[in-house]
Design a protein around this motif. Sequence first.
Motif, mmCIF file in Angstrom:
data_model
loop_
_atom_site.group_PDB
_atom_site.id
_atom_site.type_symbol
_atom_site.label_atom_id
_atom_site.label_comp_id
_atom_site.label_asym_id
_atom_site.label_seq_id
_atom_site.Cartn_x
_atom_site.Cartn_y
_atom_site.Cartn_z
ATOM 1 N N TYR A 232 54.312 47.838 69.025
ATOM 2 C CA TYR A 232 54.064 46.578 68.312
ATOM 3 C C TYR A 232 52.560 46.341 68.091
ATOM 4 N N SER A 233 51.802 47.397 68.034
ATOM 5 C CA SER A 233 50.339 47.248 67.924
ATOM 6 C C SER A 233 49.924 46.584 66.598
ATOM 7 N N TYR A 234 50.584 46.953 65.515
ATOM 8 C CA TYR A 234 50.186 46.396 64.212
ATOM 9 C C TYR A 234 50.440 44.900 64.116
ATOM 10 N N PRO A 235 51.674 44.415 64.394
ATOM 11 C CA PRO A 235 51.871 42.962 64.303
ATOM 12 C C PRO A 235 51.030 42.202 65.319
ATOM 13 N N ILE A 236 50.813 42.803 66.498
ATOM 14 C CA ILE A 236 49.974 42.119 67.486
ATOM 15 C C ILE A 236 48.559 41.967 66.956
ATOM 16 N N LEU A 237 48.033 43.012 66.337
ATOM 17 C CA LEU A 237 46.665 42.951 65.806
ATOM 18 C C LEU A 237 46.561 41.938 64.670
ATOM 19 N N VAL A 238 47.556 41.925 63.786
ATOM 20 C CA VAL A 238 47.548 40.959 62.678
ATOM 21 C C VAL A 238 47.620 39.543 63.214
ATOM 22 N N GLY A 239 48.452 39.327 64.258
ATOM 23 C CA GLY A 239 48.547 38.005 64.864
ATOM 24 C C GLY A 239 47.244 37.570 65.488
ATOM 25 N N LEU A 240 46.573 38.499 66.194
ATOM 26 C CA LEU A 240 45.285 38.164 66.794
ATOM 27 C C LEU A 240 44.245 37.811 65.718
ATOM 28 N N MET A 241 44.275 38.525 64.608
ATOM 29 C CA MET A 241 43.343 38.219 63.517
ATOM 30 C C MET A 241 43.631 36.839 62.919
ATOM 31 N N ALA A 242 44.924 36.489 62.789
ATOM 32 C CA ALA A 242 45.278 35.168 62.275
ATOM 33 C C ALA A 242 44.821 34.078 63.242
ATOM 34 N N ILE A 243 45.008 34.303 64.542
ATOM 35 C CA ILE A 243 44.558 33.323 65.531
ATOM 36 C C ILE A 243 43.043 33.165 65.485
ATOM 37 N N LEU A 244 42.342 34.279 65.290
ATOM 38 C CA LEU A 244 40.890 34.231 65.190
ATOM 39 C C LEU A 244 40.443 33.403 63.983
ATOM 40 N N ILE A 245 41.158 33.549 62.874
ATOM 41 C CA ILE A 245 40.836 32.754 61.681
ATOM 42 C C ILE A 245 41.032 31.272 61.960
ATOM 43 N N LEU A 246 42.142 30.912 62.598
ATOM 44 C CA LEU A 246 42.416 29.508 62.894
ATOM 45 C C LEU A 246 41.369 28.935 63.844
ATOM 46 N N LEU A 247 40.977 29.724 64.843
ATOM 47 C CA LEU A 247 39.945 29.262 65.770
ATOM 48 C C LEU A 247 38.617 29.022 65.039
ATOM 49 N N GLN A 248 38.273 29.890 64.124
ATOM 50 C CA GLN A 248 37.035 29.715 63.372
ATOM 51 C C GLN A 248 37.090 28.457 62.495
ATOM 52 N N LEU A 249 38.225 28.245 61.807
ATOM 53 C CA LEU A 249 38.367 27.059 60.969
ATOM 54 C C LEU A 249 38.276 25.785 61.804
ATOM 55 N N TYR A 250 38.879 25.804 62.978
ATOM 56 C CA TYR A 250 38.818 24.644 63.864
ATOM 57 C C TYR A 250 37.373 24.395 64.307
ATOM 58 N N PHE A 251 36.660 25.466 64.603
ATOM 59 C CA PHE A 251 35.266 25.339 65.018
ATOM 60 C C PHE A 251 34.416 24.747 63.880
ATOM 61 N N PHE A 252 34.623 25.230 62.646
ATOM 62 C CA PHE A 252 33.879 24.703 61.505
ATOM 63 C C PHE A 252 34.216 23.232 61.275
ATOM 64 N N TYR A 253 35.490 22.884 61.464
ATOM 65 C CA TYR A 253 35.902 21.493 61.280
ATOM 66 C C TYR A 253 35.224 20.578 62.291
ATOM 67 N N ARG A 254 35.179 21.029 63.537
ATOM 68 C CA ARG A 254 34.541 20.218 64.576
ATOM 69 C C ARG A 254 33.040 20.060 64.318
ATOM 70 N N LYS A 255 32.455 21.036 63.688
ATOM 71 C CA LYS A 255 31.046 20.967 63.358
ATOM 72 C C LYS A 255 30.769 20.104 62.116
ATOM 73 N N GLY A 256 31.849 19.682 61.431
ATOM 74 C CA GLY A 256 31.688 18.824 60.249
ATOM 75 C C GLY A 256 31.330 19.547 58.974
ATOM 76 N N TRP A 257 31.585 20.835 58.888
ATOM 77 C CA TRP A 257 31.225 21.585 57.695
ATOM 78 C C TRP A 257 32.118 21.268 56.500
ATOM 79 N N PHE A 258 33.306 20.711 56.751
ATOM 80 C CA PHE A 258 34.236 20.428 55.655
ATOM 81 C C PHE A 258 34.119 19.000 55.146
ATOM 82 N N ARG A 259 33.283 18.170 55.736
ATOM 83 C CA ARG A 259 33.253 16.742 55.360
ATOM 84 C C ARG A 259 32.666 16.504 53.987
ATOM 85 N N SER A 260 31.768 17.350 53.529
ATOM 86 C CA SER A 260 31.128 17.162 52.222
ATOM 87 C C SER A 260 31.920 17.782 51.086
ATOM 88 N N PHE A 261 33.041 18.418 51.356
ATOM 89 C CA PHE A 261 33.836 19.051 50.289
ATOM 90 C C PHE A 261 34.726 18.019 49.621
#
Length: 377
Positions: A348-377
């Motif tokens: 199950y290496s492929y789906p696990i890797l894809v899932g980890l990449m998706a989680i990484l994307i969500l964590l980054q978006l959450y971090f940007f949101y907390r920093k207020g980068w989306f407020r001016s859009f």
Amino acid sequence: MAKRNRQQSRRNKILERKAGVKPGSLVIPSEAFAPRFFLMSFNEELFEDREFGTYDELMHQVKGLPSARHWIDIRGYADKTMLEKLMQDFALHALQLEDVLNDYQRPKVEEFGDNRLFIITRMLRWSPEFRNLDDIQLTLFTGENYVLSLQSDYGDCLNPLRDRIRAGKGIIRQRPATYIAYAILDVVLDYYFPVMADIGAYIEDMEQQILAAPTKSTLAQVLDLKNELVKLRRITWPARDLMNELLRMDETTIPANLKVYFRDAYDHAVQLIDLVENHREMASSLVELYMSTVSNRMNEIMKVLTIISSIFIPLSFIVGLYGMNFARQDPETGQVFPYSMPELYQPYSYPILVGLMAILILLQLYFFYRKGWFRSF
């Protein structure tokens, strides 16, 4: 483009008329209109208002009413014979009529023979279609019982004054000819204020346009506006000097009881200069606003690109890491290498890797949101 062509045509005409021409020569411009002759004659008991077909008919009427005051209004001057008669009848100098024909003069006043005045002013109109100033030269000659006005166009801004004279309102019929000249100058100055208001409204519209959607054409309009304000400044400052010069004249030319009126017109000219300077500052700030708005929009674009790059940089690292394809086993000896990415062979290496990449994307978006980068859009 049409406005620039018109301005260039005006510059060419100025150069053509002054290049090598004998001083005092009466050169009729090719675009001059055929003259029309208007006369208002009045005093406390008399009033006549007529348009005449010829200059001779008009002068016959003027000479027939020596006790009246006359406003001789000639519009258009494409008749050299008429101008020569005008010089003779009113004892005008050829250089003065040359200034009339070369109708791009600054406002000015000169005193000549027997306390008579030679005045040049400019009538203004704001053109909403071309977003520029149309200015027409108005020349006045004053005498003991007359005011002679000359202009190149048939239309002007003096109809309110004509209506006042026809209605007999105010004291204009009881005042000397110098007061009529003041009344004409006052109406011309009064019409500067609506022009200023139109320019102010145009500046506000330009400001909203720049904030909403700045383009290169918007910047070109702002630069054209600044050029028009420079031209307006070249008119209003000499207009103030004109009024100041009238106030300084001897009382034999401008009676003391009339100077209070010219002082009021001088105050109007000073107010106009203040408005012009304010508009110039606002126009300069429009350029700064344009550059700031364009810079802010570029910053927003760079922010979006930065966020996208920040998301895909770690993903690219992971994909690049697992794209190295180190062999798990030596094909010749069959030796197994335990540190050569053993997870590649997990079921199950492929789906696990894809899932980890998706989680990484969500964590980054959450971090940007907390920093207020989306407020001016």
